[in-house]
Design a protein around this motif. Structure first.
Motif, PDB file in Angstrom:
ATOM      1  N   THR A   1       0.840  -1.202   0.000  1.00  0.00           N
ATOM      2  CA  THR A   1       0.000   0.000   0.000  1.00  0.00           C
ATOM      3  C   THR A   1       0.873   1.249   0.000  1.00  0.00           C
ATOM      4  OG1 THR A   1      -1.688  -1.215   1.218  1.00  0.00           O
ATOM      5  CG2 THR A   1      -1.874   1.184   1.212  1.00  0.00           C
ATOM      6  N   LYS A   2       1.966   1.217   0.782  1.00  0.00           N
ATOM      7  CA  LYS A   2       2.896   2.351   0.783  1.00  0.00           C
ATOM      8  C   LYS A   2       3.465   2.569  -0.614  1.00  0.00           C
ATOM      9  CE  LYS A   2       4.517   2.094   5.552  1.00  0.00           C
ATOM     10  NZ  LYS A   2       5.687   1.959   6.422  1.00  0.00           N
ATOM     11  N   LEU A   3       3.829   1.483  -1.282  1.00  0.00           N
ATOM     12  CA  LEU A   3       4.389   1.578  -2.630  1.00  0.00           C
ATOM     13  C   LEU A   3       3.374   2.174  -3.598  1.00  0.00           C
ATOM     14  CD1 LEU A   3       6.704   0.993  -4.608  1.00  0.00           C
ATOM     15  CD2 LEU A   3       5.738  -1.298  -4.913  1.00  0.00           C
ATOM     16  N   THR A   4       2.127   1.755  -3.497  1.00  0.00           N
ATOM     17  CA  THR A   4       1.073   2.280  -4.366  1.00  0.00           C
ATOM     18  C   THR A   4       0.890   3.779  -4.148  1.00  0.00           C
ATOM     19  OG1 THR A   4      -0.037   0.141  -4.288  1.00  0.00           O
ATOM     20  CG2 THR A   4      -1.351   2.021  -5.038  1.00  0.00           C
ATOM     21  N   ARG A   5       0.856   4.200  -2.895  1.00  0.00           N
ATOM     22  CA  ARG A   5       0.691   5.628  -2.589  1.00  0.00           C
ATOM     23  C   ARG A   5       1.914   6.430  -3.019  1.00  0.00           C
ATOM     24  NH1 ARG A   5      -2.195   4.997   3.366  1.00  0.00           N
ATOM     25  NH2 ARG A   5      -4.091   4.040   2.554  1.00  0.00           N
ATOM     26  N   LEU A   6       3.102   5.846  -2.861  1.00  0.00           N
ATOM     27  CA  LEU A   6       4.323   6.523  -3.300  1.00  0.00           C
ATOM     28  C   LEU A   6       4.318   6.703  -4.815  1.00  0.00           C
ATOM     29  CD1 LEU A   6       7.128   7.689  -2.679  1.00  0.00           C
ATOM     30  CD2 LEU A   6       8.032   5.359  -2.895  1.00  0.00           C
ATOM     31  N   LYS A   7       3.816   5.723  -5.539  1.00  0.00           N
ATOM     32  CA  LYS A   7       3.734   5.839  -7.002  1.00  0.00           C
ATOM     33  C   LYS A   7       2.829   6.998  -7.406  1.00  0.00           C
ATOM     34  CE  LYS A   7       4.723   1.114  -8.397  1.00  0.00           C
ATOM     35  NZ  LYS A   7       4.188  -0.103  -9.044  1.00  0.00           N
ATOM     36  N   VAL A   8       1.737   7.196  -6.673  1.00  0.00           N
ATOM     37  CA  VAL A   8       0.832   8.316  -6.954  1.00  0.00           C
ATOM     38  C   VAL A   8       1.566   9.636  -6.713  1.00  0.00           C
ATOM     39  CG1 VAL A   8      -1.256   9.507  -6.175  1.00  0.00           C
ATOM     40  CG2 VAL A   8      -1.288   7.039  -6.483  1.00  0.00           C
ATOM     41  N   LEU A   9       2.262   9.738  -5.590  1.00  0.00           N
ATOM     42  CA  LEU A   9       3.002  10.970  -5.275  1.00  0.00           C
ATOM     43  C   LEU A   9       4.093  11.229  -6.304  1.00  0.00           C
ATOM     44  CD1 LEU A   9       3.524  13.357  -3.368  1.00  0.00           C
ATOM     45  CD2 LEU A   9       5.095  11.870  -2.104  1.00  0.00           C
ATOM     46  N   LYS A  10       4.823  10.185  -6.696  1.00  0.00           N
ATOM     47  CA  LYS A  10       5.881  10.347  -7.698  1.00  0.00           C
ATOM     48  C   LYS A  10       5.296  10.776  -9.043  1.00  0.00           C
ATOM     49  CE  LYS A  10       9.685   7.354  -6.572  1.00  0.00           C
ATOM     50  NZ  LYS A  10      10.329   6.071  -6.887  1.00  0.00           N
ATOM     51  N   SER A  11       4.153  10.224  -9.396  1.00  0.00           N
ATOM     52  CA  SER A  11       3.500  10.614 -10.640  1.00  0.00           C
ATOM     53  C   SER A  11       3.111  12.087 -10.606  1.00  0.00           C
ATOM     54  CB  SER A  11       2.260   9.746 -10.858  1.00  0.00           C
ATOM     55  OG  SER A  11       1.493  10.215 -11.924  1.00  0.00           O
ATOM     56  N   PHE A  12       2.549  12.514  -9.481  1.00  0.00           N
ATOM     57  CA  PHE A  12       2.166  13.914  -9.303  1.00  0.00           C
ATOM     58  C   PHE A  12       3.384  14.829  -9.402  1.00  0.00           C
ATOM     59  CE2 PHE A  12       1.790  17.440  -6.211  1.00  0.00           C
ATOM     60  CZ  PHE A  12       0.822  18.183  -6.853  1.00  0.00           C
ATOM     61  N   LEU A  13       4.459  14.471  -8.697  1.00  0.00           N
ATOM     62  CA  LEU A  13       5.664  15.299  -8.725  1.00  0.00           C
ATOM     63  C   LEU A  13       6.277  15.325 -10.123  1.00  0.00           C
ATOM     64  CD1 LEU A  13       7.263  14.279  -5.303  1.00  0.00           C
ATOM     65  CD2 LEU A  13       6.087  16.422  -5.869  1.00  0.00           C
ATOM     66  N   GLY A  14       6.187  14.215 -10.835  1.00  0.00           N
ATOM     67  CA  GLY A  14       6.669  14.175 -12.220  1.00  0.00           C
ATOM     68  C   GLY A  14       5.880  15.115 -13.115  1.00  0.00           C
ATOM     69  N   LYS A  15       4.574  15.158 -12.915  1.00  0.00           N
ATOM     70  CA  LYS A  15       3.733  16.076 -13.693  1.00  0.00           C
ATOM     71  C   LYS A  15       4.061  17.536 -13.337  1.00  0.00           C
ATOM     72  CE  LYS A  15      -0.245  12.891 -14.178  1.00  0.00           C
ATOM     73  NZ  LYS A  15       0.492  11.955 -14.933  1.00  0.00           N
ATOM     74  N   CYS A  16       4.325  17.794 -12.051  1.00  0.00           N
ATOM     75  CA  CYS A  16       4.726  19.146 -11.631  1.00  0.00           C
ATOM     76  C   CYS A  16       6.063  19.521 -12.260  1.00  0.00           C
ATOM     77  CB  CYS A  16       4.822  19.222 -10.106  1.00  0.00           C
ATOM     78  SG  CYS A  16       3.237  19.134  -9.269  1.00  0.00           S
TER      79      CYS A  16
END
Length: 179
Positions: free
Chosen positions: A97-112
């Motif tokens: 679950t931590k990995l899944t949430r981290l992937k969301v955050l990384k995706s967001f930061l990548g878009k930023c």
């Protein structure tokens, strides 16, 4: 050969000083501090325009709002490696679950980062190790039982038995075998 002067000619002498000062880092003219919620709203709009599924957008929004609340981040520039690790550490969930949430955050930061709101992609090296369950291999007796249950008098049955035996004996992936 002479150069003609036209309607679309640009005089670069006016911008040269601005360009060199920006390159040297003496002057920053962009909006340096971007609000986290404003960036999230813009990214969500971009995702909607790009036809992401509503469930994906909802999950994205939920995880990122949780990140903002639990870390107290208000500006994108407040996000550091330390804030990400402290957020991951504060979760009382399994590593998957931590990995899944981290992937969301990384995706967001990548878009930023792609939108030009962040200057470094410092989050790339952050990862959560997840133990993968190793599947138990089939035994020869299991394969024999499976093959005995298939009707080999039809083309489809013969094809399936051939595929099963080929995969078992060689270890070839089903996708590769299908191609």
């Amino acid at each position: 050969m002479t150069k003609k002067s036209g309607l679309f000619d640009v005089d670069f002498s006016l911008i040269t000083k601005e360009l060199t000062t920006t390159i040297k880092g003496e002057e920053v003219t962009t909006a340096r501090y971007k609000h986290f919620s404003e960036a999230l709203g813009t990214i969500v709009n971009q995702m909607e325009v790009s036809c992401y599924r509503p469930r994906t957008i909802k999950d994205y929004n939920t995880v990122l709002m949780n990140f903002s609340k639990s870390t107290g981040v208000t500006f994108l520039e407040d996000i550091t490696v330390e804030t990400i690790y402290s957020w991951l550490d504060s979760m009382q969930v399994v590593n998957q679950t931590k990995l899944t949430r981290l992937k969301v955050l990384k995706s967001f930061l990548g878009k930023c980062f792609n939108n030009g709101w962040l200057s470094l992609n410092f989050w790339q090296l952050i990862n959560v190790k997840v133990d993968k369950k190793v599947k138990k291999g089939a035994k020869p007796n299991d394969i024999a039982i499976l093959v005995s249950l298939i009707d080999k008098s039809t083309f489809i049955g013969l094809r399936d038995v051939t595929a099963i035996l080929t995969m078992y004996k060689t270890g070839i992936c089903i996708n590769t075998l299908g191609q």
